[in-house]
Design an enzyme around this catalytic site. Sequence first.
Site, PDB file in Angstrom:
ATOM      1  N   LYS A  22       0.560  -0.918   0.169  1.00  0.00           N
ATOM      2  CA  LYS A  22      -0.093  -0.156   0.238  1.00  0.00           C
ATOM      3  C   LYS A  22       0.259   0.846   0.189  1.00  0.00           C
ATOM      4  O   LYS A  22       0.718   2.287  -0.458  1.00  0.00           O
ATOM      5  CB  LYS A  22      -1.023   0.031   1.553  1.00  0.00           C
ATOM      6  N   ASN A  23       1.822   1.531   1.025  1.00  0.00           N
ATOM      7  CA  ASN A  23       2.779   2.626   0.779  1.00  0.00           C
ATOM      8  C   ASN A  23       3.767   2.704  -0.082  1.00  0.00           C
ATOM      9  O   ASN A  23       4.572   4.072  -0.531  1.00  0.00           O
ATOM     10  CB  ASN A  23       3.751   2.442   2.243  1.00  0.00           C
ATOM     11  N   ARG A  92      -5.441  10.294   3.879  1.00  0.00           N
ATOM     12  CA  ARG A  92      -4.669  11.337   4.741  1.00  0.00           C
ATOM     13  C   ARG A  92      -3.330  11.302   3.917  1.00  0.00           C
ATOM     14  O   ARG A  92      -2.548  12.396   3.343  1.00  0.00           O
ATOM     15  CB  ARG A  92      -4.572  11.073   5.856  1.00  0.00           C
ATOM     16  N   CYS A 116      -4.823  12.006  12.291  1.00  0.00           N
ATOM     17  CA  CYS A 116      -5.425  10.456  12.393  1.00  0.00           C
ATOM     18  C   CYS A 116      -5.657  10.511  13.939  1.00  0.00           C
ATOM     19  O   CYS A 116      -5.480  10.358  14.768  1.00  0.00           O
ATOM     20  CB  CYS A 116      -4.984   9.483  11.513  1.00  0.00           C
ATOM     21  N   ARG A 121       0.538  14.105  13.001  1.00  0.00           N
ATOM     22  CA  ARG A 121       0.306  13.712  11.172  1.00  0.00           C
ATOM     23  C   ARG A 121       0.888  14.951  10.903  1.00  0.00           C
ATOM     24  O   ARG A 121       0.036  15.814  10.423  1.00  0.00           O
ATOM     25  CB  ARG A 121      -0.033  12.920  10.409  1.00  0.00           C
ATOM     26  N   ASP A 306       4.622   0.140  11.668  1.00  0.00           N
ATOM     27  CA  ASP A 306       3.028  -0.678  11.222  1.00  0.00           C
ATOM     28  C   ASP A 306       3.004  -1.632  11.725  1.00  0.00           C
ATOM     29  O   ASP A 306       2.542  -2.542  11.434  1.00  0.00           O
ATOM     30  CB  ASP A 306       3.300  -0.018   9.646  1.00  0.00           C
ATOM     31  N   ILE A 328       8.020   6.225  16.499  1.00  0.00           N
ATOM     32  CA  ILE A 328       7.600   7.094  15.730  1.00  0.00           C
ATOM     33  C   ILE A 328       6.167   8.032  15.786  1.00  0.00           C
ATOM     34  O   ILE A 328       5.752   9.231  15.460  1.00  0.00           O
ATOM     35  CB  ILE A 328       7.443   6.395  14.367  1.00  0.00           C
ATOM     36  N   ARG A 398      -8.643  -0.319   4.476  1.00  0.00           N
ATOM     37  CA  ARG A 398      -7.587   1.018   3.833  1.00  0.00           C
ATOM     38  C   ARG A 398      -6.274   0.379   3.214  1.00  0.00           C
ATOM     39  O   ARG A 398      -5.805   0.498   2.638  1.00  0.00           O
ATOM     40  CB  ARG A 398      -7.599   1.231   4.862  1.00  0.00           C
TER      41      ARG A 398
HETATM   42  C1  EPZ Z   1       4.450   6.777   5.904  1.00  0.00           C
HETATM   43  O1  EPZ Z   1       3.427   8.052   6.641  1.00  0.00           O
HETATM   44  C2  EPZ Z   1       3.019   5.642   6.467  1.00  0.00           C
HETATM   45  N1  EPZ Z   1       2.305   5.790   5.063  1.00  0.00           N
HETATM   46  C3  EPZ Z   1       2.405   4.981   7.604  1.00  0.00           C
HETATM   47  O2  EPZ Z   1       1.956   3.843   7.270  1.00  0.00           O
HETATM   48  C4  EPZ Z   1       3.748   4.730   8.013  1.00  0.00           C
HETATM   49  O3  EPZ Z   1       3.752   4.367   9.702  1.00  0.00           O
HETATM   50  C5  EPZ Z   1       5.109   5.816   8.264  1.00  0.00           C
HETATM   51  O4  EPZ Z   1       5.233   6.663   7.210  1.00  0.00           O
HETATM   52  C6  EPZ Z   1       6.489   5.837   8.984  1.00  0.00           C
HETATM   53  O5  EPZ Z   1       6.765   4.551   8.063  1.00  0.00           O
HETATM   54  C7  EPZ Z   1       1.673   5.752   4.393  1.00  0.00           C
HETATM   55  O6  EPZ Z   1       3.241   5.901   3.027  1.00  0.00           O
HETATM   56  C8  EPZ Z   1       0.848   6.276   3.315  1.00  0.00           C
HETATM   57  P1  EPZ Z   1       6.513   9.863   8.563  1.00  0.00           P
HETATM   58  P2  EPZ Z   1       4.550   9.248   7.057  1.00  0.00           P
HETATM   59  O7  EPZ Z   1       6.062  11.192   7.474  1.00  0.00           O
HETATM   60  O8  EPZ Z   1       4.600   9.578   5.263  1.00  0.00           O
HETATM   61  C9  EPZ Z   1       6.631  13.516  12.053  1.00  0.00           C
HETATM   62  C10 EPZ Z   1       0.162   2.401   7.662  1.00  0.00           C
HETATM   63  O9  EPZ Z   1       0.024   2.050   8.991  1.00  0.00           O
HETATM   64  N2  EPZ Z   1       6.008  13.921  10.596  1.00  0.00           N
HETATM   65  O10 EPZ Z   1       8.018   9.360   8.160  1.00  0.00           O
HETATM   66  O11 EPZ Z   1       3.013  10.084   7.589  1.00  0.00           O
HETATM   67  C11 EPZ Z   1       4.930  12.667  11.822  1.00  0.00           C
HETATM   68  O12 EPZ Z   1       4.367  12.762  13.108  1.00  0.00           O
HETATM   69  C12 EPZ Z   1       0.402   3.993   7.540  1.00  0.00           C
HETATM   70  O13 EPZ Z   1       0.269   1.398   6.863  1.00  0.00           O
HETATM   71  C13 EPZ Z   1       6.706  15.285  11.036  1.00  0.00           C
HETATM   72  O14 EPZ Z   1       6.150  15.797  12.356  1.00  0.00           O
HETATM   73  O15 EPZ Z   1       5.121   8.944   8.114  1.00  0.00           O
HETATM   74  C14 EPZ Z   1       5.945  10.973  13.068  1.00  0.00           C
HETATM   75  O16 EPZ Z   1       5.860  11.487  13.708  1.00  0.00           O
HETATM   76  C15 EPZ Z   1       0.523   4.652   9.226  1.00  0.00           C
HETATM   77  N3  EPZ Z   1       6.878  16.375  10.421  1.00  0.00           N
HETATM   78  C16 EPZ Z   1       6.416  10.560  12.440  1.00  0.00           C
HETATM   79  O17 EPZ Z   1       7.482  12.218  11.844  1.00  0.00           O
HETATM   80  C17 EPZ Z   1       6.642  16.069   8.639  1.00  0.00           C
HETATM   81  O18 EPZ Z   1       6.174  17.142   7.792  1.00  0.00           O
HETATM   82  C18 EPZ Z   1       6.553   9.790  10.787  1.00  0.00           C
HETATM   83  O19 EPZ Z   1       6.559   9.924   9.911  1.00  0.00           O
HETATM   84  C19 EPZ Z   1       6.381  14.326   8.279  1.00  0.00           C
HETATM   85  C20 EPZ Z   1       6.153  13.588   9.236  1.00  0.00           C
END
Ligand code: EPZ
Length: 417
Positions: A22-23, A92, A116, A121, A306, A328, A398
């Site tokens: 998915k990701n 999202r 979410c 996020r 995840d 995370i 999802r």
């Molecule tokens: C991706 O989310 C995945 N989603 C998530 O999978 C996964 O858990 C995550 O990466 C971590 O591996 C998709 O790829 C669609 P991040 P993403 O940006 O990109 C903070 C699932 O269950 N952050 O690496 O949103 C954020 O709040 C989903 O399949 C900021 O602070 O993850 C988090 O605490 C859930 N500012 C951490 O970084 C930003 O601008 C990691 O987020 C961006 C992120």
Amino acid sequence: MSKLIVAGRQKLSGATEVQGAKNSALPVLAATLLAKGENVIYNCPVLSDVEASSRVLRYLGCTVNRSSHTLAVKSAGACRGDIPDELMRKTRSSIVFLGALLASAGNARLSLPGGCEIGQRPIDMHLRGLRALGALIKEKHGYIECSAPYGLSGARIALSFPSVGATEDIMIAAATASGTTTITNAAREPEICDLADYLNKCGAEIYGAGEGVIVIEGVKELHACSHTIIPDRIAAATLMSCAAVTGSEITLKNVIPSHLAAVIPVFEEAGCTVKSHGCELAFSAPQRLKSMKTVRTMPYPGFPTDAQAPLLAAACVAKGTSVFVENIFENRYRHVSELIRMGANLKTEGKVCVAEGVPCLYGAKVEATDLRGAAALVAAGLCAESATVISGVRFLERGYESLEQTLCGLGADVKKI
Ligand code: EPZ
């Protein structure tokens, strides 16, 4: 609202094919906006999040046709620069369209994705990266308004955290920016490599994906191509959790074992044996798991956040104490209260969750509140003494392609009503 009825005391056996990631599918679909012509995306999982992204692409002027696991996306570049609220709200992760939209239409207007179930996020790193490429971005009244009147130009971008989404957004936007972009402290997930592979097949020049530093030499434009999405390592880890809690032996097909390098040792520590042969994984679990000691979620190549929820379900019935540290997301233990309702002995304190293994769980009426938490409840239901009724199945859809059918194919009794 559909529910799942998971019979208890199940045993799994046999082999199953792991779905496409998915990701990886979601950012690749966003990037097709830039790849003019007909893109053919193979091994694309049938998920509501993928369906939502397809709707966004159609709204932006692409044609999207699915036949089984192949998605054909005909793109001529974005015909408009906005994504309406109802489409943004569906998933999202549509924030990853921001970079593609900006690069394709020269402007973008979309509602802030908002938090979410698992956390606030924020998207500050996405916005900082796109501003570095020359985007003018205003955030007001819950909307982001971006424009790139002089086009996008390469920049040196240092991420304060290896954000997956920010790395993807910047990579997509920088692919056709003029000049060189360097992303330091970039995310290293396999899905980042898959997106880079797709973009490079479209004519991009991206080097170093999967390492901490990614260099993108901007090119004039991208052309369509065909691409096969990598297997979903989180779906694989989820099925391993289901086999682990039921003391089962299963074979997973279409996996990339190296993507599970941080997950496999945790199952082995719990007494499971995992043997990989090419793109197959032979998994077998003991009658009763041993504790997993300590599991810390980290950016790749660390243990994936995840997989925390499904693995925590397994830890609930292991012998001994397991400690989980969720580094995370700030709110990723919402499945804990539901597991406690099934008889689990769990205590959370901030990032930490301590699981004291119990001999068995009991069926209950439980409520899923996020995608991976829903998977944890399914895994727990399989080993409970009696049937479990899980509501909130929409969360499961999802990210898992008919998980109930997959589990029934492995001999479990799981019904969707
Ligand atoms: C991706 O989310 C995945 N989603 C998530 O999978 C996964 O858990 C995550 O990466 C971590 O591996 C998709 O790829 C669609 P991040 P993403 O940006 O990109 C903070 C699932 O269950 N952050 O690496 O949103 C954020 O709040 C989903 O399949 C900021 O602070 O993850 C988090 O605490 C859930 N500012 C951490 O970084 C930003 O601008 C990691 O987020 C961006 C992120």
